[in-house]
Design a protein around this motif. Sequence first.
Motif, PDB file in Angstrom:
ATOM      1  N   ASN A  40       0.830  -1.216   0.000  1.00 60.82           N
ATOM      2  CA  ASN A  40       0.000   0.000   0.000  1.00 60.82           C
ATOM      3  C   ASN A  40       0.861   1.262   0.000  1.00 60.82           C
ATOM      4  O   ASN A  40       0.555   2.230  -0.696  1.00 60.82           O
ATOM      5  CB  ASN A  40      -0.942   0.005   1.197  1.00 60.82           C
ATOM      6  N   LYS A  43       2.302   1.730  -3.451  1.00 62.24           N
ATOM      7  CA  LYS A  43       1.289   2.268  -4.363  1.00 62.24           C
ATOM      8  C   LYS A  43       1.080   3.758  -4.120  1.00 62.24           C
ATOM      9  O   LYS A  43       0.960   4.543  -5.063  1.00 62.24           O
ATOM     10  CB  LYS A  43      -0.033   1.523  -4.197  1.00 62.24           C
ATOM     11  N   ALA A  44       1.040   4.160  -2.851  1.00 65.72           N
ATOM     12  CA  ALA A  44       0.851   5.574  -2.519  1.00 65.72           C
ATOM     13  C   ALA A  44       2.029   6.409  -3.028  1.00 65.72           C
ATOM     14  O   ALA A  44       1.839   7.498  -3.587  1.00 65.72           O
ATOM     15  CB  ALA A  44       0.689   5.756  -1.011  1.00 65.72           C
ATOM     16  N   ARG A  46       3.970   5.704  -5.549  1.00 64.26           N
ATOM     17  CA  ARG A  46       3.856   5.753  -7.002  1.00 64.26           C
ATOM     18  C   ARG A  46       2.843   6.816  -7.429  1.00 64.26           C
ATOM     19  O   ARG A  46       3.081   7.589  -8.360  1.00 64.26           O
ATOM     20  CB  ARG A  46       3.440   4.380  -7.544  1.00 64.26           C
ATOM     21  N   ILE A  47       1.723   6.861  -6.727  1.00 71.52           N
ATOM     22  CA  ILE A  47       0.688   7.855  -7.050  1.00 71.52           C
ATOM     23  C   ILE A  47       1.225   9.268  -6.827  1.00 71.52           C
ATOM     24  O   ILE A  47       1.045  10.155  -7.669  1.00 71.52           O
ATOM     25  CB  ILE A  47      -0.581   7.610  -6.198  1.00 71.52           C
ATOM     26  N   TYR A  48       1.925   9.487  -5.696  1.00 70.55           N
ATOM     27  CA  TYR A  48       2.477  10.813  -5.424  1.00 70.55           C
ATOM     28  C   TYR A  48       3.538  11.189  -6.460  1.00 70.55           C
ATOM     29  O   TYR A  48       3.624  12.338  -6.879  1.00 70.55           O
ATOM     30  CB  TYR A  48       3.057  10.888  -4.015  1.00 70.55           C
ATOM     31  N   ARG A  49       4.356  10.212  -6.865  1.00 68.99           N
ATOM     32  CA  ARG A  49       5.365  10.480  -7.887  1.00 68.99           C
ATOM     33  C   ARG A  49       4.718  10.921  -9.194  1.00 68.99           C
ATOM     34  O   ARG A  49       5.169  11.868  -9.837  1.00 68.99           O
ATOM     35  CB  ARG A  49       6.194   9.220  -8.126  1.00 68.99           C
ATOM     36  N   GLU A  50       3.666  10.229  -9.582  1.00 70.78           N
ATOM     37  CA  GLU A  50       2.956  10.593 -10.815  1.00 70.78           C
ATOM     38  C   GLU A  50       2.370  11.997 -10.706  1.00 70.78           C
ATOM     39  O   GLU A  50       2.410  12.774 -11.657  1.00 70.78           O
ATOM     40  CB  GLU A  50       1.853   9.577 -11.117  1.00 70.78           C
ATOM     41  N   MET A  51       1.817  12.305  -9.536  1.00 72.69           N
ATOM     42  CA  MET A  51       1.258  13.640  -9.324  1.00 72.69           C
ATOM     43  C   MET A  51       2.355  14.703  -9.437  1.00 72.69           C
ATOM     44  O   MET A  51       2.154  15.758 -10.050  1.00 72.69           O
ATOM     45  CB  MET A  51       0.578  13.728  -7.959  1.00 72.69           C
TER      46      MET A  51
END
Length: 111
Positions: A40, A43-44, A46-51
């Motif tokens: 988890n 995944k978080a 990765r999401i922050y990196r994309e943002m």
Amino acid sequence: MEFLQQYISEALTAVIGGFFGWFFTRKKQQEELRASELDNVDKAVRIYREMIEDLSGQLKTAITELDEAKATIKELEQKVEALTVELTKYKQLNGKCERKKQDHEKEQAND
């Protein structure tokens, strides 16, 4: 009584079996829980990196647009200044023409 002893021994066996099952599987469950938490977190991240990458792209675009707008503003300021100088010259020239016209009219009136 014999009937009751049979159920008591079965219940006791089930309780002991449940305890040993819990005792030996709890470490596995804790490790699975930790692995799930790490997944988890991954995944978080990765999401922050994309943002962040998306926002970085938007920031670069905004900076480029701002630089273009600054260049346009500077160009327009130069045009306004040139037009202001031209208008001032026109007003001075128009004022001289008006004075010459008035002087000419006065001369004709005096004659």
